[in-house]
Enzyme design. Structure first.
Site, PDB file in Angstrom:
ATOM      1  N   HIS A   1      62.149  60.820-103.485  1.00 14.52           N
ATOM      2  CA  HIS A   1      61.342  60.508-104.720  1.00 14.52           C
ATOM      3  C   HIS A   1      61.731  61.199-105.788  1.00 14.52           C
ATOM      4  CE1 HIS A   1      59.020  63.114-102.355  1.00 14.52           C
ATOM      5  NE2 HIS A   1      58.686  63.763-103.283  1.00 14.52           N
TER       6      HIS A   1
ATOM      7  N   VAL B   1      56.750  64.838 -99.034  1.00  9.00           N
ATOM      8  CA  VAL B   1      56.821  63.498 -98.506  1.00  9.00           C
ATOM      9  C   VAL B   1      58.176  63.007 -98.086  1.00  9.00           C
ATOM     10  CG1 VAL B   1      56.140  61.102 -99.089  1.00  9.00           C
ATOM     11  CG2 VAL B   1      54.466  62.737-100.078  1.00  9.00           C
TER      12      VAL B   1
HETATM   13  P1  5GP Z   1      57.241  66.412-102.948  1.00 14.40           P
HETATM   14  O1  5GP Z   1      56.560  67.974-102.773  1.00 14.40           O
HETATM   15  O2  5GP Z   1      57.413  65.806-101.716  1.00 14.40           O
HETATM   16  O3  5GP Z   1      58.210  66.695-103.919  1.00 14.40           O
HETATM   17  O4  5GP Z   1      56.150  65.693-103.880  1.00 14.40           O
HETATM   18  C1  5GP Z   1      55.359  64.784-103.553  1.00 14.40           C
HETATM   19  C2  5GP Z   1      54.495  64.388-104.386  1.00 14.40           C
HETATM   20  O5  5GP Z   1      53.573  63.179-104.023  1.00 14.40           O
HETATM   21  C3  5GP Z   1      53.318  65.110-105.061  1.00 14.40           C
HETATM   22  O6  5GP Z   1      53.457  65.455-106.227  1.00 14.40           O
HETATM   23  C4  5GP Z   1      52.016  64.642-104.834  1.00 14.40           C
HETATM   24  O7  5GP Z   1      51.001  64.939-105.697  1.00 14.40           O
HETATM   25  C5  5GP Z   1      52.257  63.028-104.545  1.00 14.40           C
HETATM   26  N1  5GP Z   1      51.577  62.318-103.609  1.00 14.40           N
HETATM   27  C6  5GP Z   1      51.158  62.743-102.559  1.00 14.40           C
HETATM   28  N2  5GP Z   1      50.379  61.715-102.065  1.00 14.40           N
HETATM   29  C7  5GP Z   1      50.299  60.649-103.005  1.00 14.40           C
HETATM   30  C8  5GP Z   1      49.601  59.490-103.124  1.00 14.40           C
HETATM   31  O8  5GP Z   1      49.123  59.110-102.165  1.00 14.40           O
HETATM   32  N3  5GP Z   1      49.693  58.836-104.243  1.00 14.40           N
HETATM   33  C9  5GP Z   1      50.841  59.197-105.445  1.00 14.40           C
HETATM   34  N4  5GP Z   1      50.570  58.345-106.373  1.00 14.40           N
HETATM   35  N5  5GP Z   1      51.214  60.235-105.358  1.00 14.40           N
HETATM   36  C10 5GP Z   1      51.131  61.108-104.025  1.00 14.40           C
END
Ligand code: 5GP
Length: 128
Positions: free
Chosen positions: A110, A106
């Site tokens: 975060h 995303v």
């Molecule tokens: P990244 O791989 O970008 O570091 O982590 C993205 C995180 O966002 C993942 O752990 C995934 O589970 C979480 N995530 C993706 N879509 C959503 C959503 O719609 N709601 C929530 N609460 N978490 C999300």
């Protein structure tokens, strides 16, 4: 190359209340909510409300007020979860993935707070 922010990313939609989230903490500049696919008993995502793609984007361009608010929010969530070792907790891990090699899903900054079980080594040596 400057960062370009995608207003359609899922966390932008959460910030606009277009999709629901399980909020655990909120301030003027930051929002913390439960990860939809938890990797541990505690898995909270902390995001700034501003349009920052990843950590270095935020660190290099956000205001001091946003940065202080964000770092304090992460600390506050850790306290709420009862995980700081200094408070008798069992500890935690902070993760912030960026870009292709970081496997960032995303494109809105975060920090993952993961805790509640032994988390193993930081990286998988077999994948290096
Ligand atoms: P990244 O791989 O970008 O570091 O982590 C993205 C995180 O966002 C993942 O752990 C995934 O589970 C979480 N995530 C993706 N879509 C959503 C959503 O719609 N709601 C929530 N609460 N978490 C999300």
């Amino acid at each position: 190359m400057a960062y370009s922010y995608d207003d359609q990313n899922i966390f932008a939609k959460i910030l606009r209340d277009e999709i629901p989230n399980d909020t655990v903490y909120e301030t003027d500049h930051s929002l913390a909510f439960k990860d939809i696919t938890p990797q541990a008993p505690h898995h909270v995502l902390v995001i700034p409300k501003g349009k920052y793609v990843c950590f270095d984007h935020f660190a290099n361009t956000a205001s001091d007020a946003e940065i202080v608010d964000y770092i304090r929010a992460i600390g506050e969530v850790c306290k709420m979860l009862g995980i700081p070792p200094g408070d008798g907790g069992n500890g935690y891990r902070l993760l912030s993935n960026a870009g292709q090699d970081g496997v960032q899903e995303v494109p809105h900054l975060h920090v993952h707070i993961v805790a509640g079980r032994g988390l193993g080594r930081m990286l998988n040596p077999a994948a290096s």
